[in-house]
Design a protein around this motif. Structure first.
Motif, PDB file in Angstrom:
ATOM      1  N   ARG A  85       1.108  -1.237   0.034  1.00 50.58           N
ATOM      2  CA  ARG A  85       0.062   0.105  -0.031  1.00 50.58           C
ATOM      3  C   ARG A  85       0.897   1.192  -0.027  1.00 50.58           C
ATOM      4  N   ALA A  86       1.898   1.252   1.032  1.00 50.16           N
ATOM      5  CA  ALA A  86       2.723   2.528   0.789  1.00 50.16           C
ATOM      6  C   ALA A  86       3.663   2.586  -0.488  1.00 50.16           C
ATOM      7  N   ALA A  87       3.790   1.617  -1.292  1.00 50.89           N
ATOM      8  CA  ALA A  87       4.662   1.608  -2.483  1.00 50.89           C
ATOM      9  C   ALA A  87       3.588   2.269  -3.615  1.00 50.89           C
ATOM     10  N   PHE A  88       2.305   1.705  -3.532  1.00 51.33           N
ATOM     11  CA  PHE A  88       1.185   2.563  -4.746  1.00 51.33           C
ATOM     12  C   PHE A  88       1.226   3.970  -4.120  1.00 51.33           C
ATOM     13  N   GLN A  89       1.241   4.410  -2.928  1.00 50.28           N
ATOM     14  CA  GLN A  89       1.008   5.919  -2.613  1.00 50.28           C
ATOM     15  C   GLN A  89       1.963   6.495  -3.097  1.00 50.28           C
ATOM     16  N   MET A  90       3.296   5.943  -2.848  1.00 52.01           N
ATOM     17  CA  MET A  90       4.575   6.672  -3.189  1.00 52.01           C
ATOM     18  C   MET A  90       4.700   6.756  -4.752  1.00 52.01           C
ATOM     19  N   ILE A  91       4.300   5.742  -5.524  1.00 54.11           N
ATOM     20  CA  ILE A  91       4.285   5.864  -6.814  1.00 54.11           C
ATOM     21  C   ILE A  91       3.173   7.013  -7.526  1.00 54.11           C
ATOM     22  N   ALA A  92       2.014   6.827  -6.971  1.00 50.53           N
ATOM     23  CA  ALA A  92       1.048   8.059  -7.299  1.00 50.53           C
ATOM     24  C   ALA A  92       1.472   9.460  -6.783  1.00 50.53           C
ATOM     25  N   SER A  93       2.345   9.527  -5.630  1.00 49.32           N
ATOM     26  CA  SER A  93       2.812  10.961  -5.335  1.00 49.32           C
ATOM     27  C   SER A  93       3.776  11.247  -6.303  1.00 49.32           C
ATOM     28  N   ALA A  94       4.730  10.500  -6.422  1.00 47.44           N
ATOM     29  CA  ALA A  94       5.732  10.646  -7.263  1.00 47.44           C
ATOM     30  C   ALA A  94       5.445  11.268  -8.808  1.00 47.44           C
ATOM     31  N   ALA A  95       4.391  10.261  -9.316  1.00 48.78           N
ATOM     32  CA  ALA A  95       3.853  10.780 -10.782  1.00 48.78           C
ATOM     33  C   ALA A  95       3.156  12.177 -10.447  1.00 48.78           C
ATOM     34  N   ALA A  96       2.505  12.245  -9.693  1.00 50.66           N
ATOM     35  CA  ALA A  96       1.815  13.787  -9.260  1.00 50.66           C
ATOM     36  C   ALA A  96       2.879  14.943  -9.402  1.00 50.66           C
ATOM     37  N   ARG A  97       4.181  14.757  -9.017  1.00 52.80           N
ATOM     38  CA  ARG A  97       4.949  15.589  -9.049  1.00 52.80           C
ATOM     39  C   ARG A  97       6.026  15.704 -10.039  1.00 52.80           C
ATOM     40  N   LEU A  98       5.741  15.066 -11.237  1.00 53.46           N
ATOM     41  CA  LEU A  98       6.396  14.959 -12.224  1.00 53.46           C
ATOM     42  C   LEU A  98       5.902  16.152 -13.101  1.00 53.46           C
ATOM     43  N   GLY A  99       6.999  16.921 -14.020  1.00 49.25           N
ATOM     44  CA  GLY A  99       6.804  17.703 -14.735  1.00 49.25           C
ATOM     45  C   GLY A  99       5.961  19.074 -14.388  1.00 49.25           C
ATOM     46  N   ASP A 100       4.917  19.788 -14.743  1.00 52.37           N
ATOM     47  CA  ASP A 100       4.208  20.863 -14.261  1.00 52.37           C
ATOM     48  C   ASP A 100       2.776  20.542 -13.775  1.00 52.37           C
ATOM     49  N   ALA A 101       2.510  19.216 -13.586  1.00 54.07           N
ATOM     50  CA  ALA A 101       1.230  18.455 -13.137  1.00 54.07           C
ATOM     51  C   ALA A 101       0.208  19.389 -13.493  1.00 54.07           C
TER      52      ALA A 101
END
Length: 309
Positions: A85-101
């Motif tokens: 669960r923590a890994a999926f949340q980290m992936i989602a957070s990292a994806a959200a921070r990429l580029g200009d969101a």
């Protein structure tokens, strides 16, 4: 085989468990039924069962015990779940921070009828004008089925604040007070004292329970008042707007009406409501640009309204 041995086995093979199998495990662990996990993932139950077997084979351990209707995590499953669960949340957070969101795409929001009608329909244009590439859809509902629907991105809910396996943020506490139209308060049977309420219809949604709480808090006996059931708070407020009686409301729902003079607050006494408003969403999508952006906007909108009230 222990989880340590399973991890060593995977390391020896130089590969991680399949991502789809981990997603199936996460969804099944939350619902404890394959059918509901399949609904969330938009696949068939047999596909979920296959992914679970694949994961158990890869790890060399059993993750669930099974009976006819429900599943239960084994000790191995309980040990694995927090990291997945923590890994999926980290992936989602990292994806959200990429580029200009960039704020683009479909955003489905579910909110109670009253809040939808009295807040969102009046102010959602501000959000959509600022983000023209967002395709917005509103579902007017306070049903928990949308909280757990994979097709709904954000739910605003009036409730206890307890929705397991979801991220929950307080949107606004609720304090209720009497209100009516200016025409009613200035009419031949105007309201100046609490006893004057005995000459008015007290519009309610719960058989008068909230009104009884308010009257007792205001130091009045709860008998001798005429309670009129209106179905829900939104309809009660609409009836009050049309001069049909006195309703209970809160500043979040009727702040604009008070500011623009369509409704008048009666008395300073207020009482806390049984529940509050919350923003509820899936953990894995909470920090995506659309969900995070809308959540920040609605929180800011509500807090600015509270400061103006």
């Amino acid at each position: 085989m222990s989880m340590h041995d399973a991890a060593k086995r995977l390391t020896t093979r130089s590969r991680l468990p399949p991502l789809n199998a981990l997603r199936a495990f996460d969804a099944t662990a939350r619902h404890l039924t394959v059918v509901k996990a399949a609904d969330e993932l938009s696949v068939t139950p047999s596909a979920v069962s296959h992914q679970l077997r694949t994961l158990e084979d890869a790890l060399g351990v059993q993750l669930f015990t099974r009976n006819k209707t429900r599943l239960k995590l084994t000790s191995h499953g309980e040990a694995l779940l927090p990291s997945v669960r923590a890994a999926f949340q980290m992936i989602a957070s990292a994806a959200a921070r990429l580029g200009d969101a960039v704020m683009v795409g479909d955003l489905v929001v579910s909110a109670p009828v009253g809040l939808s009608s009295r807040l969102l329909t009046r102010h959602i244009g501000e959000f959509l004008t600022a983000h023209p590439d967002v395709r917005f859809r509103l579902i007017a509902s306070n049903d928990d089925k949308e909280v757990y629907s994979p097709s709904v991105d954000v739910c605003i809910r009036y409730g206890t604040g307890i929705w397991p396996d979801r991220q929950v943020r307080l949107l606004s506490p609720v304090a209720i007070f009497p209100l009516c139209s200016p025409a009613l308060i200035n009419g031949p049977q105007g309201v100046r004292t609490i006893d004057d309420l005995k000459h008015q219809q007290l519009l309610c949604e719960d058989g008068g329970a909230e009104w009884t709480r308010w009257l007792l808090a205001a130091g009045a006996r709860a008998d001798g008042f005429r309670m009129t059931e209106m179905g829900n708070a939104h309809i009660a407020i609409e009836a009050a707007l049309h001069g049909q009686g006195v309703a209970l409301g809160d500043s979040l729902l009727i702040g604009d009406d008070l500011a623009e003079g369509r409704l008048v607050r009666l008395f300073e006494q207020s009482v806390p409501a049984k529940h509050a408003y919350y923003v509820v969403c899936r953990h894995e999508t909470s920090e995506t640009p659309l969900v995070a952006g809308f959540t920040d906007w609605i929180l800011s909108k509500v807090r600015s309204s509270e400061l103006e009230a």
